[in-house]
Design a protein around this motif. Sequence first.
Motif, mmCIF file in Angstrom:
data_model
loop_
_atom_site.group_PDB
_atom_site.id
_atom_site.type_symbol
_atom_site.label_atom_id
_atom_site.label_comp_id
_atom_site.label_asym_id
_atom_site.label_seq_id
_atom_site.Cartn_x
_atom_site.Cartn_y
_atom_site.Cartn_z
ATOM 1 N N ASN A 60 -4.714 48.754 -1.044
ATOM 2 C CA ASN A 60 -4.573 47.621 -0.520
ATOM 3 C C ASN A 60 -5.604 46.508 -2.135
ATOM 4 N N VAL A 61 -5.340 45.864 -2.980
ATOM 5 C CA VAL A 61 -5.506 44.933 -3.583
ATOM 6 C C VAL A 61 -6.406 43.780 -3.091
ATOM 7 N N GLY A 62 -7.938 43.077 -3.472
ATOM 8 C CA GLY A 62 -8.806 42.734 -2.573
ATOM 9 C C GLY A 62 -8.613 40.962 -3.246
ATOM 10 N N VAL A 117 -17.030 51.084 -28.503
ATOM 11 C CA VAL A 117 -16.347 51.861 -27.714
ATOM 12 C C VAL A 117 -16.950 50.969 -26.201
ATOM 13 N N LEU A 118 -15.711 50.820 -25.516
ATOM 14 C CA LEU A 118 -16.233 50.105 -24.368
ATOM 15 C C LEU A 118 -14.946 51.233 -23.037
ATOM 16 N N CYS A 119 -15.841 51.123 -21.834
ATOM 17 C CA CYS A 119 -15.050 51.773 -20.810
ATOM 18 C C CYS A 119 -15.024 50.861 -19.221
ATOM 19 N N LEU A 120 -13.547 51.034 -19.064
ATOM 20 C CA LEU A 120 -13.696 49.473 -17.848
ATOM 21 C C LEU A 120 -12.983 50.771 -17.225
ATOM 22 N N GLY A 121 -12.585 50.091 -16.019
ATOM 23 C CA GLY A 121 -12.282 50.582 -15.014
ATOM 24 C C GLY A 121 -13.303 52.039 -14.457
ATOM 25 N N ASP A 122 -11.964 52.721 -13.468
ATOM 26 C CA ASP A 122 -13.151 54.119 -13.053
ATOM 27 C C ASP A 122 -13.838 54.968 -13.460
ATOM 28 N N ALA A 123 -12.973 54.619 -15.242
ATOM 29 C CA ALA A 123 -13.832 55.382 -16.772
ATOM 30 C C ALA A 123 -15.191 54.505 -16.643
ATOM 31 N N SER A 124 -15.540 53.810 -15.948
ATOM 32 C CA SER A 124 -17.103 53.389 -16.332
ATOM 33 C C SER A 124 -17.776 52.943 -14.963
ATOM 34 N N HIS A 125 -17.008 52.860 -13.657
ATOM 35 C CA HIS A 125 -17.375 52.680 -13.373
ATOM 36 C C HIS A 125 -16.997 53.080 -10.927
ATOM 37 N N ALA A 126 -16.162 54.527 -11.248
ATOM 38 C CA ALA A 126 -15.210 55.195 -10.112
ATOM 39 C C ALA A 126 -15.733 54.618 -9.052
ATOM 40 N N MET A 127 -15.753 54.498 -7.744
ATOM 41 C CA MET A 127 -16.915 54.008 -7.057
ATOM 42 C C MET A 127 -16.405 54.466 -5.727
ATOM 43 N N TYR A 128 -17.403 54.554 -4.604
ATOM 44 C CA TYR A 128 -17.009 54.770 -2.818
ATOM 45 C C TYR A 128 -16.130 54.323 -2.726
ATOM 46 N N PRO A 129 -15.131 54.983 -2.101
ATOM 47 C CA PRO A 129 -13.912 53.278 -1.786
ATOM 48 C C PRO A 129 -13.411 52.802 0.065
ATOM 49 N N THR A 130 -14.773 52.959 -0.226
ATOM 50 C CA THR A 130 -15.249 52.508 1.390
ATOM 51 C C THR A 130 -14.942 50.899 1.256
ATOM 52 N N GLY A 137 -11.843 49.468 -0.200
ATOM 53 C CA GLY A 137 -11.455 49.131 -1.198
ATOM 54 C C GLY A 137 -11.559 48.503 -2.924
ATOM 55 N N GLN A 138 -12.225 48.874 -3.662
ATOM 56 C CA GLN A 138 -12.860 47.946 -4.961
ATOM 57 C C GLN A 138 -12.863 48.479 -5.555
ATOM 58 N N GLY A 139 -11.749 49.784 -5.449
ATOM 59 C CA GLY A 139 -11.505 50.772 -6.739
ATOM 60 C C GLY A 139 -10.843 50.065 -8.011
ATOM 61 N N LEU A 174 -21.108 39.293 5.933
ATOM 62 C CA LEU A 174 -20.385 37.845 5.448
ATOM 63 C C LEU A 174 -20.394 37.898 4.005
ATOM 64 N N ALA A 175 -21.659 37.493 3.718
ATOM 65 C CA ALA A 175 -22.006 36.173 2.897
ATOM 66 C C ALA A 175 -21.895 37.350 1.753
ATOM 67 N N LYS A 176 -22.643 38.750 1.883
ATOM 68 C CA LYS A 176 -21.680 39.674 1.083
ATOM 69 C C LYS A 176 -20.319 39.330 0.245
ATOM 70 N N LEU A 177 -19.886 40.397 1.592
ATOM 71 C CA LEU A 177 -17.910 40.027 1.622
ATOM 72 C C LEU A 177 -17.805 38.717 0.914
ATOM 73 N N ARG A 178 -17.853 37.371 0.854
ATOM 74 C CA ARG A 178 -17.760 36.634 0.126
ATOM 75 C C ARG A 178 -17.424 36.300 -0.789
ATOM 76 N N ARG A 179 -19.222 36.716 -1.130
ATOM 77 C CA ARG A 179 -19.803 36.718 -2.763
ATOM 78 C C ARG A 179 -18.302 37.831 -3.530
ATOM 79 N N LEU A 180 -18.397 39.127 -2.476
ATOM 80 C CA LEU A 180 -17.605 39.841 -3.244
ATOM 81 C C LEU A 180 -15.790 39.487 -3.675
ATOM 82 N N TYR A 181 -15.680 38.585 -2.761
ATOM 83 C CA TYR A 181 -14.368 38.368 -3.041
ATOM 84 C C TYR A 181 -14.603 37.267 -3.184
ATOM 85 N N GLN A 182 -15.301 36.181 -3.761
ATOM 86 C CA GLN A 182 -15.380 35.136 -4.559
ATOM 87 C C GLN A 182 -15.755 35.400 -5.689
#
Length: 408
Positions: free
Chosen positions: A50-52, A297-310, A312-314, A388-396
């Motif tokens: 699922n892509v946010g 040199v610039l790391c991005l995505g999982d190379a930079s910040h692989a995170m807990y998938p709880t 679905g933000q990877g 819910l405020a954090k979810l708004r921040r996450l998605y918006q």
Amino acid sequence: MRERSHRVAIIGAGVVGCLVAYGLRECPDVEVICIDKGPPENELAGTGLNVGPNSLKILRQFSPELADSLQVEGVSLPWESWVAGITDGTVIFDLPLSQVAENAGIRIRWAELYRQLRQPLGDRIRYNTIALSMGYRDSDRLYLEIENQETGIREAFEDIDLIVGCDGRYSQVRSSFFGGSPTPEHLGVCLYRLLVPQKGGLIADYQQWFYNGSRLLSFAIPGDEVYIAGSFPLDASLEIRDNQKTVEYLRQCYTPPPGLSPVCQFLVDAVCEHLEEIHWARVQDIPIVFGDEGGRVLCLGDASHAMYPTLGQGASQAFEDGCYVGALLRQALQESLVDFPALVARLEQVRRDRITFVRQFSREASDSLLAGSHPVAELQAKTQPAFLAKLRRLYQDTPLLAEALTLG
Ligand SMILES: Cc1cc2nc3c(=O)[nH]c(=O)nc-3n(C[C@H](O)[C@H](O)[C@H](O)COP(=O)(O)OP(=O)(O)OC[C@H]3O[C@@H](n4cnc5c(N)ncnc54)[C@H](O)[C@@H]3O)c2cc1C
């Protein structure tokens, strides 16, 4: 700073690598060397994701064509709601995403996502190709030697201005320039994923079912298939024991005294039936890095910040990285004189704050995956204004590309 055309190497053509390469694909005077160790068809073809909503929001600003291509019927299904409860069927959290996001997310098969992101890049990606060596020649010049694993043909590149590490969780770029492989931090949870055939439309949009510290997450993807991601807590050894990879163990993980709801019964039966196909993993994240000391040199995505998938933000954060960096790099490379260390520092400044927030939020939201968790109380807390405020921040609160480009 040198007055000449630019050379950028992108290592890894997954989510973020494709987006950065897409941003640079029509830049005059920029040579882009984009390699991927795998074949054009991605090996993770067997699973879904699922892509946010945040990914789709920034992707639409970056490339409306790419956003449209991902939302075509048959390619993905909209992710519009999130239901969570107990495996006996009790629903505690039932959230239309429109309450916290400006647009829907998507549910998609991995192979399809890669196909859509890679297709516009055509032969700009060198597949089956690995980096043999890379490093600094001096403070403003990098080199890279690559090898095609099928043909054995090697190529060497000098005078590279920027290497972008998009090569995922076990990044070679990161270990080459940032002092070795990062030490992961384990949550103490086993995670497994599989795709199974749909059963009479029983599973539709995103849903999570908990019992003690164990969880079943599921949603339908196109092609009448259902994605299942199950988890259970591990003990202090952090080992996934053989006796946990069994039908008996998994059934008791999820079955509450009143018994499983029809939906959870289907999910548990499907997991047990496909036990042999399961890939078992442990939930972990790694410390964040972006730019190296030399600033080239610039790391991005999982190379930079692989995170807990709880949450679905990877992949979703890989989208944000790719769109933001792709757009700003494209703009910067239109200049003949680019101060790469300054540019890398500027990109890092914006992304680091955002990733720090998302990583922390993903950790907090993982409470109901742990041994001794109390899913009813924890899910009730997720219906409250603070979550819910954090979810708004996450998605918006994605970076606004138009604003960033104007400031540039
Ligand atoms: C099975 C599974 C399910 C997931 N589900 C979700 C989900 O539902 N939602 C979500 O947001 N996230 C999910 N994630 C996390 C998500 O996969 C990652 O966070 C995301 O793919 C990161 O994107 P990326 O571009 O950084 O790396 P990747 O997409 O992993 O791409 C890295 C690319 O680099 C290539 N590569 C690696 N090493 C080298 C090398 N040395 N040289 C050349 N190329 C190299 C690889 O072949 C690959 O193509 C899931 C992960 C897995 C494994």
